[in-house]
Design an enzyme around this catalytic site. Structure first.
Site, short mmCIF file in Angstrom:
data_model
loop_
_atom_site.label_atom_id
_atom_site.label_comp_id
_atom_site.label_asym_id
_atom_site.label_seq_id
_atom_site.Cartn_x
_atom_site.Cartn_y
_atom_site.Cartn_z
N SER A 122 14.69 75.32 68.12
CA SER A 122 14.86 73.92 68.52
C SER A 122 13.77 73.47 69.48
O SER A 122 13.53 72.28 69.61
CB SER A 122 16.23 73.70 69.15
OG SER A 122 16.47 74.62 70.16
N HIS A 143 15.11 72.75 61.23
CA HIS A 143 15.89 72.63 62.47
C HIS A 143 17.18 71.86 62.20
O HIS A 143 17.16 70.64 62.00
CB HIS A 143 15.05 71.95 63.55
CG HIS A 143 15.78 71.81 64.84
ND1 HIS A 143 15.66 70.73 65.66
CD2 HIS A 143 16.69 72.63 65.43
CE1 HIS A 143 16.46 70.90 66.71
NE2 HIS A 143 17.09 72.04 66.59
N GLU A 155 15.54 68.69 60.48
CA GLU A 155 14.12 68.38 60.67
C GLU A 155 13.30 69.45 59.95
O GLU A 155 13.46 70.64 60.23
CB GLU A 155 13.76 68.39 62.17
CG GLU A 155 14.41 67.26 62.95
CD GLU A 155 14.21 67.36 64.46
OE1 GLU A 155 14.17 66.33 65.13
OE2 GLU A 155 14.09 68.50 64.98
N ASN A 193 15.02 66.45 69.77
CA ASN A 193 15.09 67.06 71.10
C ASN A 193 14.05 66.48 72.07
O ASN A 193 14.27 66.47 73.28
CB ASN A 193 14.94 68.58 71.02
CG ASN A 193 16.27 69.24 70.66
OD1 ASN A 193 17.31 68.60 70.74
ND2 ASN A 193 16.22 70.49 70.26
N1 CAA Z 1 31.50 74.31 61.88
C1 CAA Z 1 32.12 73.91 60.76
N2 CAA Z 1 33.08 73.00 60.74
C2 CAA Z 1 33.45 72.48 61.91
C3 CAA Z 1 32.86 72.85 63.12
C4 CAA Z 1 31.85 73.81 63.06
N3 CAA Z 1 31.21 74.22 64.16
N4 CAA Z 1 33.41 72.17 64.11
C5 CAA Z 1 34.36 71.40 63.54
N5 CAA Z 1 34.38 71.59 62.21
C6 CAA Z 1 35.22 70.98 61.22
C7 CAA Z 1 36.64 71.27 61.57
O1 CAA Z 1 37.33 71.76 60.45
C8 CAA Z 1 37.16 69.92 62.02
O2 CAA Z 1 38.43 69.64 61.58
P1 CAA Z 1 39.77 70.28 62.27
O3 CAA Z 1 39.66 70.05 63.76
O4 CAA Z 1 40.83 69.49 61.61
O5 CAA Z 1 39.77 71.71 61.91
C9 CAA Z 1 36.24 68.96 61.30
O6 CAA Z 1 35.00 69.59 61.24
C10 CAA Z 1 36.06 67.64 61.99
O7 CAA Z 1 35.92 67.88 63.37
P2 CAA Z 1 36.20 66.74 64.40
O8 CAA Z 1 37.51 66.11 64.12
O9 CAA Z 1 35.91 67.28 65.75
O10 CAA Z 1 35.12 65.68 63.92
P3 CAA Z 1 34.62 64.41 64.64
O11 CAA Z 1 34.82 63.28 63.74
O12 CAA Z 1 35.18 64.34 66.01
O13 CAA Z 1 33.05 64.67 64.74
C11 CAA Z 1 31.07 65.65 65.51
C12 CAA Z 1 32.57 65.82 65.30
C13 CAA Z 1 30.36 65.41 64.17
C14 CAA Z 1 30.58 66.95 66.12
C15 CAA Z 1 30.83 64.41 66.42
O14 CAA Z 1 31.60 64.55 67.58
C16 CAA Z 1 29.39 64.27 66.80
O15 CAA Z 1 28.59 63.75 66.05
N6 CAA Z 1 29.01 64.76 68.00
C17 CAA Z 1 27.62 64.77 68.46
C18 CAA Z 1 27.04 66.10 68.14
C19 CAA Z 1 25.56 66.15 68.44
O16 CAA Z 1 24.95 65.24 68.98
N7 CAA Z 1 24.97 67.27 68.04
C20 CAA Z 1 23.56 67.51 68.29
C21 CAA Z 1 23.45 68.47 69.39
S1 CAA Z 1 21.78 68.71 69.84
C22 CAA Z 1 21.28 69.93 68.85
O17 CAA Z 1 21.98 70.54 68.10
C23 CAA Z 1 19.85 70.20 68.95
C24 CAA Z 1 19.48 71.48 69.48
O18 CAA Z 1 18.47 71.98 69.05
C25 CAA Z 1 20.20 72.17 70.59
#
Ligand code: CAA
Length: 286
Positions: A122, A143, A155, A193
């Protein structure tokens, strides 16, 4: 190797990101070889994938047979030599340059000469990772975002010597995995990022400046700016250690003060408060 020729995908490292990538691959119909350093860690990853697929069955987004078929496409190994039949290998190990370079040098010896090698880094330089091989043209960045099965973006990162063919094949695989790929060059933090890390660091500095609680900061950014989750929840999800490391890597390269990790989260990292994965970060988890 073009995307249509890619049938078998290897994933090195089955932590949060690697197991999410392996889940996407088996769901998309790829035979998938996942490598962890021990059988126990491999089985734990299989358990997480099985759990998330079961949740899809429960919500009628997948049938039992589809879940079984997807899990049947996943094979686990502790031996990198098991990647000899892979068309694409995606690395998702610890976010440190030297272990990644050592891994790519070894992968180059073990995989077919036409196989594509991708890193999920990342914040490190894909070019520096590729330079550990004698065939940097087949090395690209792929990514994914956390949680990989849910976040639509990938990405596709072109390093200095990546071939057009490797970049386009990775892009095509991103599409087959159901993602919305974008192409970008190998610059610090790539696209998301480069923007998100200083923004999150600004948020965390506001905690102290405005003497606001993590709960209220999260409410501010979800209710006032429409973020899907607040910054403290997000950093807990990503991992405090991962966020500190990415901030340091960007700061080292760009020297912009906003990139540097705020002392508060460096102290949290040093105290072992790593977010969800350790059970405690800004919040406490069961
Ligand atoms: N893997 C697979 N499935 C998953 C999971 C995972 N890690 N986490 C959750 N799920 C599944 C689950 O089955 C969940 O359903 P249940 O709780 O009924 O079991 C389902 O997905 C839906 O989960 P949520 O109800 O929590 O879904 P939501 O509508 O609240 O959305 C989200 C969750 C998409 C994560 C949303 O909150 C979101 O977009 N958050 C922002 C995340 C973000 O910005 N990520 C980027 C981080 S930065 C990065 O990654 C860069 C880096 O290099 C560090």
């Amino acid at each position: 190797m073009s995307a249509s020729g890619i049938r078998t995908i290897g994933v090195v490292g089955l932590g949060a990101m690697g197991s999410g990538i392996a889940q996407l691959a088996v769901e998309a119909g790829f035979d998938t070889v996942g490598r962890e350093v021990s059988d126990e860690l491999g089985e734990a990853a299989r358990g997480r994938i099985a759990h998330f697929l079961q949740r899809k069955v429960d919500k009628e987004r997948m049938t039992d047979d589809e879940r079984e078929a997807a899990l049947g496409r996943l094979s686990l190994t502790t031996d990198l030599a098991a990647f000899d039949g892979c068309d694409l290998v995606i690395e998702a190990i610890v976010e440190e340059l030297e272990p990644k370079r050592a891994l790519f040098a070894e992968l180059e010896r073990l995989v077919r000469p036409d196989a594509i090698l991708a890193t999920n880094t990342s914040a490190l330089s894909v070019t520096e990772i590729a330079a550990a091989t004698s065939t940097p043209e087949r090395v690209v960045g792929m990514h994914f975002f956390n949680p990989a099965p849910l976040m639509p973006l990938v990405e596709i990162v072109r390093a200095e010597l990546s071939s057009d063919e490797a970049v386009e094949a990775a892009y095509g695989v991103g599409e087959k995995l159901g993602k919305r790929p974008i192409r970008c060059h190998d610059t610090p933090g790539f696209v998301v990022n480069r923007v998100l890390i200083p923004l999150l660091n600004d948020c965390l500095r506001v905690l102290d400046e405005a003497r606001v609680t993590p709960e209220d900061l999260d409410t501010a950014m979800t209710a006032g700016a429409g973020w899907p989750m607040g910054p403290c929840t997000l950093v807990d999800l990503v991992g405090i250690d991962v966020h500190v490391h990415a901030s340091e890597a960007l700061y080292e390269k760009l020297r912009e003060p906003r990139m540097a990790p705020p002392p508060r989260i460096v102290a949290m990292r040093n105290a072992g408060l790593l977010g969800r994965k350790s059970g405690r970060g800004f919040y406490t988890y069961e």
